[in-house]
Design a protein around this motif. Structure first.
Motif, PDB file in Angstrom:
ATOM      1  N   GLN A  93       0.772  -1.131  -0.091  1.00 45.07           N
ATOM      2  CA  GLN A  93      -0.024   0.047  -0.058  1.00 45.07           C
ATOM      3  C   GLN A  93       0.814   1.241  -0.039  1.00 45.07           C
ATOM      4  O   GLN A  93       0.533   2.282  -0.717  1.00 45.07           O
ATOM      5  CB  GLN A  93      -0.855  -0.042   1.251  1.00 45.07           C
ATOM      6  N   ASN A  94       1.767   1.241   0.869  1.00 44.31           N
ATOM      7  CA  ASN A  94       2.772   2.414   0.785  1.00 44.31           C
ATOM      8  C   ASN A  94       3.566   2.559  -0.547  1.00 44.31           C
ATOM      9  O   ASN A  94       3.635   3.687  -0.966  1.00 44.31           O
ATOM     10  CB  ASN A  94       3.600   2.182   2.047  1.00 44.31           C
ATOM     11  N   SER A  95       4.002   1.550  -0.990  1.00 42.68           N
ATOM     12  CA  SER A  95       4.752   1.610  -2.344  1.00 42.68           C
ATOM     13  C   SER A  95       3.790   2.127  -3.290  1.00 42.68           C
ATOM     14  O   SER A  95       4.198   2.660  -4.296  1.00 42.68           O
ATOM     15  CB  SER A  95       5.381   0.363  -2.635  1.00 42.68           C
ATOM     16  N   ARG A  96       2.710   1.772  -3.260  1.00 39.87           N
ATOM     17  CA  ARG A  96       1.810   1.997  -4.442  1.00 39.87           C
ATOM     18  C   ARG A  96       1.417   3.436  -4.262  1.00 39.87           C
ATOM     19  O   ARG A  96       1.280   3.911  -5.475  1.00 39.87           O
ATOM     20  CB  ARG A  96       0.290   1.229  -4.147  1.00 39.87           C
ATOM     21  N   ASN A  97       1.341   4.237  -3.341  1.00 35.82           N
ATOM     22  CA  ASN A  97       1.054   5.528  -3.348  1.00 35.82           C
ATOM     23  C   ASN A  97       2.298   6.425  -3.332  1.00 35.82           C
ATOM     24  O   ASN A  97       2.351   7.456  -3.514  1.00 35.82           O
ATOM     25  CB  ASN A  97       0.388   5.765  -1.995  1.00 35.82           C
ATOM     26  N   GLN A  98       3.389   5.886  -3.410  1.00 32.94           N
ATOM     27  CA  GLN A  98       4.760   6.365  -3.346  1.00 32.94           C
ATOM     28  C   GLN A  98       5.268   7.183  -4.635  1.00 32.94           C
ATOM     29  O   GLN A  98       5.390   8.252  -4.658  1.00 32.94           O
ATOM     30  CB  GLN A  98       5.764   5.587  -3.147  1.00 32.94           C
ATOM     31  N   ALA A  99       4.695   6.373  -5.796  1.00 31.15           N
ATOM     32  CA  ALA A  99       4.848   7.195  -7.055  1.00 31.15           C
ATOM     33  C   ALA A  99       4.055   8.560  -7.081  1.00 31.15           C
ATOM     34  O   ALA A  99       4.510   9.269  -7.603  1.00 31.15           O
ATOM     35  CB  ALA A  99       4.517   6.202  -8.271  1.00 31.15           C
ATOM     36  N   GLN A 121      12.922   4.786 -10.654  1.00 26.22           N
ATOM     37  CA  GLN A 121      13.076   4.550  -9.176  1.00 26.22           C
ATOM     38  C   GLN A 121      13.360   2.900  -9.367  1.00 26.22           C
ATOM     39  O   GLN A 121      12.908   1.960  -9.936  1.00 26.22           O
ATOM     40  CB  GLN A 121      11.767   4.416  -8.516  1.00 26.22           C
ATOM     41  N   SER A 122      14.462   2.695  -8.340  1.00 18.45           N
ATOM     42  CA  SER A 122      14.652   1.149  -8.181  1.00 18.45           C
ATOM     43  C   SER A 122      15.156   1.065  -6.743  1.00 18.45           C
ATOM     44  O   SER A 122      15.863   1.708  -6.022  1.00 18.45           O
ATOM     45  CB  SER A 122      16.159   0.894  -8.857  1.00 18.45           C
ATOM     46  N   GLY A 123      14.171   0.513  -6.177  1.00 16.08           N
ATOM     47  CA  GLY A 123      14.006   0.207  -4.555  1.00 16.08           C
ATOM     48  C   GLY A 123      13.888   1.611  -3.883  1.00 16.08           C
ATOM     49  O   GLY A 123      12.955   2.331  -4.402  1.00 16.08           O
ATOM     50  N   PRO A 124      14.464   2.058  -2.666  1.00 25.89           N
ATOM     51  CA  PRO A 124      14.293   3.374  -2.187  1.00 25.89           C
ATOM     52  C   PRO A 124      14.967   4.471  -3.112  1.00 25.89           C
ATOM     53  O   PRO A 124      14.897   5.414  -2.712  1.00 25.89           O
ATOM     54  CB  PRO A 124      15.083   3.068  -1.142  1.00 25.89           C
ATOM     55  N   LYS A 125      16.050   4.223  -4.038  1.00 29.24           N
ATOM     56  CA  LYS A 125      16.581   5.086  -4.922  1.00 29.24           C
ATOM     57  C   LYS A 125      15.823   5.790  -5.905  1.00 29.24           C
ATOM     58  O   LYS A 125      15.229   4.943  -6.690  1.00 29.24           O
ATOM     59  CB  LYS A 125      17.982   4.570  -5.029  1.00 29.24           C
ATOM     60  N   ILE A 126      15.926   7.060  -6.315  1.00 25.65           N
ATOM     61  CA  ILE A 126      15.268   7.444  -7.389  1.00 25.65           C
ATOM     62  C   ILE A 126      16.153   8.308  -8.254  1.00 25.65           C
ATOM     63  O   ILE A 126      17.145   9.097  -7.661  1.00 25.65           O
ATOM     64  CB  ILE A 126      14.146   8.445  -6.828  1.00 25.65           C
TER      65      ILE A 126
END
Length: 149
Positions: A93-99, A121-126
């Motif tokens: 859920q958190n990663s879905r809204n991150q973008a 984005q790859s993992g936590p890096k953008i």
């Protein structure tokens, strides 16, 4: 004239009575001893059977409690699995809204004169690629992005 008395039958009779009394007493003592041994054996057997009954009740209770403990462990394992699943779902859920949040922050933080050509984005890096009108705008963009969420 001489008188003679024979005392032997009286003594024999007295010995017979003493033997008879001794035999009677011995038989009574034996019967009484056997009765006491039998009563002791019965009392001991009764106590042993009562203790065995208590042991059986305790063993039954232990089996029931072991079954409950096993059931509790199974439930705890299920809870652990469900919590792990919950964590995975929350992460998704958190990663879905991150973008969406990233794009929103880019629109708010980029000054005029800076244009992005690629966001990866790859993992936590953008990784951001783009064009700016001058180096000052690049520095300003970097500062604003560092201060953002």
């Amino acid at each position: 004239m001489r008188l003679s008395f024979n005392l032997l039958p009286w003594r024999e009779e007295r010995e017979k009575e003493a033997k008879k009394a001794f035999t009677t007493h011995a038989v009574l003592a034996s019967v009484l001893g056997l009765a006491l041994v039998g009563a002791g054996y019965a009392a001991a057997s009764l106590r042993v059977s009562q203790q065995e009954a208590r042991n059986d009740r305790v063993a039954t209770a232990i089996k029931q409690e072991d079954a409950k403990i096993k059931e509790i462990k199974d439930i705890q394992d299920q809870i652990k699995i469900l919590n792990e699943r919950k964590s995975v779902v929350e992460g998704l859920q958190n990663s879905r809204n991150q973008a969406t949040r990233i794009m929103e922050q880019m629109g708010l933080r980029l000054p005029q004169g800076v244009y992005l050509t690629e966001i990866k984005q790859s993992g936590p890096k953008i990784r951001l690629s783009g064009v700016a009108q001058n180096q000052a705008l690049v520095a300003q963009t970097m500062t604003q992005l560092d201060n953002s969420e």
